[in-house]
Motif scaffolding. Structure first.
Motif, PDB file in Angstrom:
ATOM      1  N   PHE A  57       1.133  -0.744  -0.159  1.00 56.67           N
ATOM      2  CA  PHE A  57       0.284   0.091  -0.184  1.00 56.67           C
ATOM      3  C   PHE A  57       0.922   0.853   0.242  1.00 56.67           C
ATOM      4  O   PHE A  57       1.754   1.204   0.506  1.00 56.67           O
ATOM      5  CB  PHE A  57      -0.970  -0.593   1.323  1.00 56.67           C
ATOM      6  N   ARG A  58       0.647   2.278  -0.655  1.00 62.05           N
ATOM      7  CA  ARG A  58       1.023   3.581  -0.621  1.00 62.05           C
ATOM      8  C   ARG A  58       1.456   4.306   0.351  1.00 62.05           C
ATOM      9  O   ARG A  58       2.057   5.173   0.362  1.00 62.05           O
ATOM     10  CB  ARG A  58       1.035   3.793  -2.373  1.00 62.05           C
ATOM     11  N   SER A  59       0.041   4.455   0.937  1.00 59.34           N
ATOM     12  CA  SER A  59       0.060   5.554   1.827  1.00 59.34           C
ATOM     13  C   SER A  59      -0.495   4.360   3.161  1.00 59.34           C
ATOM     14  O   SER A  59      -0.655   3.443   3.153  1.00 59.34           O
ATOM     15  CB  SER A  59      -0.930   6.353   1.436  1.00 59.34           C
ATOM     16  N   PRO A  60      -0.383   5.179   4.720  1.00 59.32           N
ATOM     17  CA  PRO A  60      -0.323   4.613   5.540  1.00 59.32           C
ATOM     18  C   PRO A  60      -1.624   4.057   5.226  1.00 59.32           C
ATOM     19  O   PRO A  60      -3.108   4.933   4.753  1.00 59.32           O
ATOM     20  CB  PRO A  60      -0.260   6.116   6.727  1.00 59.32           C
ATOM     21  N   VAL A  61      -2.558   3.612   6.701  1.00 61.13           N
ATOM     22  CA  VAL A  61      -3.774   3.004   6.293  1.00 61.13           C
ATOM     23  C   VAL A  61      -4.741   2.366   7.600  1.00 61.13           C
ATOM     24  O   VAL A  61      -3.356   2.273   8.779  1.00 61.13           O
ATOM     25  CB  VAL A  61      -4.004   1.876   5.978  1.00 61.13           C
ATOM     26  N   LEU A  62      -5.781   2.624   8.136  1.00 63.63           N
ATOM     27  CA  LEU A  62      -5.970   2.238   9.231  1.00 63.63           C
ATOM     28  C   LEU A  62      -7.045   0.834   9.174  1.00 63.63           C
ATOM     29  O   LEU A  62      -8.233   1.142   7.904  1.00 63.63           O
ATOM     30  CB  LEU A  62      -7.343   3.483  10.124  1.00 63.63           C
ATOM     31  N   VAL A  75      -9.075   1.635   4.904  1.00 65.41           N
ATOM     32  CA  VAL A  75      -9.244   3.102   5.194  1.00 65.41           C
ATOM     33  C   VAL A  75      -7.741   3.779   4.871  1.00 65.41           C
ATOM     34  O   VAL A  75      -7.002   3.300   5.803  1.00 65.41           O
ATOM     35  CB  VAL A  75     -10.055   3.692   6.999  1.00 65.41           C
ATOM     36  N   ALA A  76      -7.208   3.915   3.483  1.00 65.94           N
ATOM     37  CA  ALA A  76      -6.319   5.052   3.274  1.00 65.94           C
ATOM     38  C   ALA A  76      -6.521   6.794   3.995  1.00 65.94           C
ATOM     39  O   ALA A  76      -7.585   6.885   3.997  1.00 65.94           O
ATOM     40  CB  ALA A  76      -5.992   5.048   1.873  1.00 65.94           C
ATOM     41  N   VAL A  77      -5.016   6.299   4.649  1.00 64.75           N
ATOM     42  CA  VAL A  77      -4.472   7.823   5.140  1.00 64.75           C
ATOM     43  C   VAL A  77      -3.712   8.468   4.181  1.00 64.75           C
ATOM     44  O   VAL A  77      -2.844   8.645   4.772  1.00 64.75           O
ATOM     45  CB  VAL A  77      -4.347   7.761   6.816  1.00 64.75           C
ATOM     46  N   ARG A 108      -2.132  15.245   9.737  1.00 59.76           N
ATOM     47  CA  ARG A 108      -0.685  14.823   8.652  1.00 59.76           C
ATOM     48  C   ARG A 108      -0.112  15.944   9.256  1.00 59.76           C
ATOM     49  O   ARG A 108      -0.117  17.149   8.715  1.00 59.76           O
ATOM     50  CB  ARG A 108      -0.485  14.531   6.747  1.00 59.76           C
ATOM     51  N   ASP A 109       1.169  16.054   9.721  1.00 63.70           N
ATOM     52  CA  ASP A 109       2.138  17.612   9.860  1.00 63.70           C
ATOM     53  C   ASP A 109       3.469  16.204  10.159  1.00 63.70           C
ATOM     54  O   ASP A 109       3.465  15.268   9.507  1.00 63.70           O
ATOM     55  CB  ASP A 109       2.497  17.571  11.924  1.00 63.70           C
ATOM     56  N   PRO A 110       4.465  17.881  10.269  1.00 68.26           N
ATOM     57  CA  PRO A 110       6.553  17.246   9.518  1.00 68.26           C
ATOM     58  C   PRO A 110       6.437  15.799  10.357  1.00 68.26           C
ATOM     59  O   PRO A 110       7.312  15.599  10.213  1.00 68.26           O
ATOM     60  CB  PRO A 110       6.696  18.317  10.297  1.00 68.26           C
ATOM     61  N   PHE A 113       2.076  11.283  11.257  1.00 64.89           N
ATOM     62  CA  PHE A 113       0.599  12.054  11.588  1.00 64.89           C
ATOM     63  C   PHE A 113       0.034  11.232  12.750  1.00 64.89           C
ATOM     64  O   PHE A 113       0.568  10.533  13.648  1.00 64.89           O
ATOM     65  CB  PHE A 113      -0.499  10.190  10.475  1.00 64.89           C
ATOM     66  N   ALA A 114      -1.232  11.900  13.046  1.00 66.37           N
ATOM     67  CA  ALA A 114      -1.416  12.312  14.383  1.00 66.37           C
ATOM     68  C   ALA A 114      -3.251  12.222  14.615  1.00 66.37           C
ATOM     69  O   ALA A 114      -3.295  12.794  13.842  1.00 66.37           O
ATOM     70  CB  ALA A 114      -0.729  13.501  15.630  1.00 66.37           C
ATOM     71  N   ILE A 115      -3.606  11.858  15.911  1.00 68.16           N
ATOM     72  CA  ILE A 115      -5.289  11.540  15.468  1.00 68.16           C
ATOM     73  C   ILE A 115      -5.203  12.412  16.635  1.00 68.16           C
ATOM     74  O   ILE A 115      -4.156  12.770  17.867  1.00 68.16           O
ATOM     75  CB  ILE A 115      -5.298  10.418  16.221  1.00 68.16           C
ATOM     76  N   GLU A 116      -6.750  13.754  16.138  1.00 64.75           N
ATOM     77  CA  GLU A 116      -6.676  14.042  17.374  1.00 64.75           C
ATOM     78  C   GLU A 116      -8.583  13.831  17.575  1.00 64.75           C
ATOM     79  O   GLU A 116      -9.182  13.706  16.596  1.00 64.75           O
ATOM     80  CB  GLU A 116      -6.947  15.565  16.804  1.00 64.75           C
TER      81      GLU A 116
END
Length: 156
Positions: A57-62, A75-77, A108-110, A113-116
């Motif tokens: 997969f190319r991007s992070p996933v949940l 679910v792609a992030v 997404r931040d520098p 990835f963070a969950i808020e």
């Protein structure tokens, strides 16, 4: 009957939420909060989920590990923000009464990835700990309502 302050709908006096718009009709009661218990992580469950590591997969996933009959759903992030909640327009729609309409978001931040948590009623948990904001790392478990998800990053 009691009138909803948000939409004016006449609801039953014993109702906690408006059946038309979902707004809270009564004061919050501490006993409404979801209880969280520490349970041992089942290695078989985690091993089955981590089989996805081999997938490209190319991007992070949940990946939904449990809850709502959606086990195994990915679910792609991929973007800068993934909204999570009971609102059908959320990027990740979780249909469960213990999930707030606008429950959380992954940003997404520098640093990655963070969950808020978006001031949800029942909270957002990472690795079984309540969080307001938490950076996610490969194999972190996220719990929102009855849903347990695992965050996976692509192999470099």
């Amino acid at each position: 009957m009691i009138a909803c302050a948000k939409c004016g709908f006449e609801a039953d006096e014993n109702a906690n939420f408006c059946s038309r718009c979902g707004a809270r009709l009564s004061e919050r009661d501490a006993s409404e909060h979801t209880a969280v218990f520490d349970a041992p992580l089942l290695e078989d469950d985690l091993d089955a989920t981590l089989e996805h590591e081999e997938a490209s997969f190319r991007s992070p996933v949940l990946i939904i590990r449990s809850g709502g009959g959606r086990e195994g759903e990915e679910v792609a992030v991929a973007g800068d923000v993934l909204t999570i909640g009971r609102n059908p327009e959320s990027g990740l729609f979780l249909d469960d009464i213990t999930v707030s309409r606008h429950h959380a978001r992954v940003v997404r931040d520098p640093a990655g990835f963070a969950i808020e948590d978006l001031n949800s009623l029942n909270g957002t948990y990472v690795n079984r700990r309540p969080v307001e904001r938490q950076h996610l790392h490969h194999t972190d478990e996220v719990q929102i309502g009855k849903f347990k998800l695992v965050f996976l990053e692509p192999r470099s």
